[in-house]
Motif scaffolding. Structure first.
Motif, short mmCIF file in Angstrom:
data_model
loop_
_atom_site.label_atom_id
_atom_site.label_comp_id
_atom_site.label_asym_id
_atom_site.label_seq_id
_atom_site.Cartn_x
_atom_site.Cartn_y
_atom_site.Cartn_z
N VAL A 122 69.11 38.87 74.77
CA VAL A 122 68.33 39.19 75.97
C VAL A 122 68.29 40.70 76.21
N ALA A 123 69.42 41.37 76.00
CA ALA A 123 69.43 42.84 76.15
C ALA A 123 68.45 43.49 75.18
N ALA A 124 68.39 42.98 73.95
CA ALA A 124 67.45 43.53 72.97
C ALA A 124 66.01 43.29 73.39
N ASP A 125 65.73 42.09 73.90
CA ASP A 125 64.38 41.79 74.39
C ASP A 125 63.98 42.76 75.49
N TRP A 126 64.90 42.97 76.43
CA TRP A 126 64.61 43.87 77.56
C TRP A 126 64.43 45.31 77.09
N ALA A 127 65.23 45.73 76.13
CA ALA A 127 65.12 47.10 75.63
C ALA A 127 63.79 47.32 74.92
N LEU A 128 63.39 46.36 74.10
CA LEU A 128 62.10 46.47 73.40
C LEU A 128 60.94 46.49 74.39
N ALA A 129 61.01 45.63 75.40
CA ALA A 129 59.95 45.61 76.42
C ALA A 129 59.91 46.94 77.17
N ASP A 130 61.08 47.49 77.48
CA ASP A 130 61.15 48.77 78.19
C ASP A 130 60.54 49.89 77.36
N ALA A 131 60.71 49.80 76.03
CA ALA A 131 60.17 50.82 75.14
C ALA A 131 58.69 50.60 74.83
N GLY A 132 58.14 49.46 75.26
CA GLY A 132 56.75 49.16 74.95
C GLY A 132 56.53 48.84 73.49
N VAL A 133 57.55 48.21 72.86
CA VAL A 133 57.49 47.91 71.43
C VAL A 133 57.30 46.41 71.23
N ASN A 134 56.30 46.05 70.42
CA ASN A 134 56.12 44.68 69.96
C ASN A 134 56.50 44.66 68.48
N PRO A 135 57.67 44.13 68.13
CA PRO A 135 58.12 44.19 66.72
C PRO A 135 57.14 43.57 65.74
N ALA A 136 56.37 42.58 66.18
CA ALA A 136 55.42 41.92 65.29
C ALA A 136 54.32 42.88 64.82
N GLU A 137 54.14 43.97 65.52
CA GLU A 137 53.08 44.93 65.17
C GLU A 137 53.58 46.05 64.27
N LEU A 138 54.88 46.07 63.95
CA LEU A 138 55.45 47.14 63.15
C LEU A 138 55.92 46.62 61.80
N PRO A 139 55.94 47.46 60.77
CA PRO A 139 56.43 47.04 59.46
C PRO A 139 57.90 46.60 59.54
N ALA A 140 58.22 45.45 59.00
CA ALA A 140 59.56 44.87 59.14
C ALA A 140 60.64 45.79 58.59
N PHE A 141 60.36 46.47 57.49
CA PHE A 141 61.39 47.30 56.86
C PHE A 141 61.51 48.69 57.48
N ASP A 142 60.70 48.96 58.52
CA ASP A 142 60.83 50.21 59.26
C ASP A 142 61.69 50.06 60.50
N MET A 143 62.24 48.85 60.73
CA MET A 143 63.04 48.58 61.92
C MET A 143 64.42 48.07 61.53
N GLY A 144 65.47 48.59 62.16
CA GLY A 144 66.82 48.15 61.88
C GLY A 144 67.57 47.79 63.14
N VAL A 145 68.75 47.20 62.96
CA VAL A 145 69.62 46.81 64.08
C VAL A 145 71.05 47.20 63.73
N ILE A 146 71.68 47.99 64.59
CA ILE A 146 73.09 48.35 64.38
C ILE A 146 73.83 48.15 65.69
N THR A 147 74.74 47.19 65.70
CA THR A 147 75.53 46.92 66.90
C THR A 147 77.01 47.16 66.62
N ALA A 148 77.79 47.18 67.68
CA ALA A 148 79.24 47.25 67.57
C ALA A 148 79.83 46.01 68.22
#
Length: 393
Positions: free
Chosen positions: A75-101
């Motif tokens: 849910v935090a990731a969903d909210w962060a993406l929405a806040d950034a105005g990013v729709n991941p489906a519109e971006l190249p898959a290999f140009d996006m990463g995820v790094i958590t702790a």
């Protein structure tokens, strides 16, 4: 590298605005544990998230395969993406990463499956246990949900993890990845997790919330655990500007050391400032680690005085309102620092009466209006991890 989106799940407020509305006025969420019966345990207070119903935000198929920590992270990731105005489906898959702790992975999920194992037998253990407990599960589930196939990973450095994950994302963006979801969420408020946390010997056993977590105070006697954290959307400045994104600010400098004694934290601060190309006088506020353990408080205070001078910079520890969120705590401080810059307001360190001997200009009781353009965020993990990150508007 810039931050274009924030997703916050905090005990004192769900969502970025919920958290900031509470933090800016010093609203604490620390109180008696309700998730399980804490009567038999020495520590009985926590910073619990309330009002979160995962099924209102996530598809039902994810419910049986996820722990509380992963649901919060998704849910935090969903909210962060929405806040950034990013729709991941519109971006190249290999140009996006995820790094958590992560400090512990899906602890409560594991506890429930162990109960099934010992009370009913192995055939009653969920197949999802194979990954729901894992440190990297939040990274994996976020990447699957959003189709992110670029450089990804997990960092395990206890309470320094939130900063270290963002630093790793910064490295990947410098290597050419356009966007990385980074930060941390932790949730260990189950009876098994509580036993594990108690082995540190650093939990406060005070039962009055206003006296339980008091960093840099002569009454300090341990911290209060909490759950939650923050995820941030990190992009190269060129990428963000190309799509016309709003920018919270920049990750300007970072450093880490591994030394729990006096020089370690100070060295991390000095190296982070050097990485940012800034002098100590350029820093407008420090978000302290705030261990609330006398020796650790002394080490942190001495490091700050050596770098900034006695009462040389405003210092705050807003985690006194939420408890220490382990890997999630530093990421939440980072998000809070950007919100403080946006409003020009330093959130307070609640309930604390700072001891004169520490020599700190601690912001207490009430928020302080200030022109906050550059902030230093500190975090320390158990055993000697030290991380320092400089952010600026």
């Amino acid at each position: 590298m810039v931050v274009t989106g924030l997703g916050v799940v905090s005990p004192n407020g769900l969502g970025t605005q919920g958290h900031w509305s509470a933090s800016r006025v010093g609203k604490s969420a620390i109180g008696p544990l309700t998730r399980f019966d804490a009567t038999p345990y020495p520590a009985k207070l926590a910073g619990e998230i309330s009002g979160f119903a995962a099924e209102e935000h996530l598809p039902s198929r994810l419910m049986p395969q996820t722990d509380q920590v992963t649901r919060l992270s998704l849910v935090a990731a969903d909210w962060a993406l929405a806040d950034a105005g990013v729709n991941p489906a519109e971006l190249p898959a290999f140009d996006m990463g995820v790094i958590t702790a992560s400090s512990a992975g899906g602890f409560e999920f594991s506890q429930n499956e162990l109960k099934s194992l010992w009370s009913k037998g192995g055939e009653y253990v969920s197949a999802y246990q194979s990954f729901a407990w894992f440190y990297a599960v939040n990274t994996g589930q976020i990447s699957i949900r959003n189709g992110m196939k670029g450089p990804s990973g997990v960092v395990v450095t206890d309470q320094a993890g939130g900063l270290d994950a963002v630093a790793q994302a910064r490295r990947q963006i410098r290597k050419g990845t356009s966007l990385v979801v980074a930060g941390a969420v932790d949730a260990l408020l189950c009876s098994w997790g509580w036993v594990g946390l108690g082995t540190s010997g650093r939990l406060s056993t005070e039962e009055e919330p206003s006296r339980a977590y008091l960093p840099f105070d002569d009454r300090a006697a341990g911290h209060v655990p909490g759950e939650g954290g923050a995820l941030l959307i990190l992009e190269s400045a060129d990428s963000a500007h190309a799509r016309g994104a709003e920018v919270y600010g920049e990750i300007a400098g970072y450093a880490a050391t591994f030394d729990g004694r006096e020089p370690g934290l100070r060295k991390a601060v000095e190296l982070a400032l050097a990485d940012a190309g800034l002098a100590a006088s350029d820093v407008d506020v420090v978000f302290a680690d705030g261990a609330a353990e006398p020796e650790l408080d002394r080490i942190e205070a001495e490091a700050l005085v050596e770098v900034f001078g006695e009462r040389g910079v405003p210092v705050t520890a807003p985690k006194t309102m939420t408890g220490r969120l382990y890997a999630g705590g530093a990421a939440l401080d980072l998000a809070t620092a950007f919100l403080a810059m946006e409003e020009g307001l330093i959130p307070p360190t609640v309930h604390t009466e700072p001891a004169e001997r520490y020599g700190l200009d601690l912001v207490v009781s009430q928020p302080r209006a200030a022109d906050v353009r550059t902030a230093l965020v500190l975090a320390r993990g158990h055993g000697g991890f030290n991380s320092a990150m400089v952010v600026r508007s």
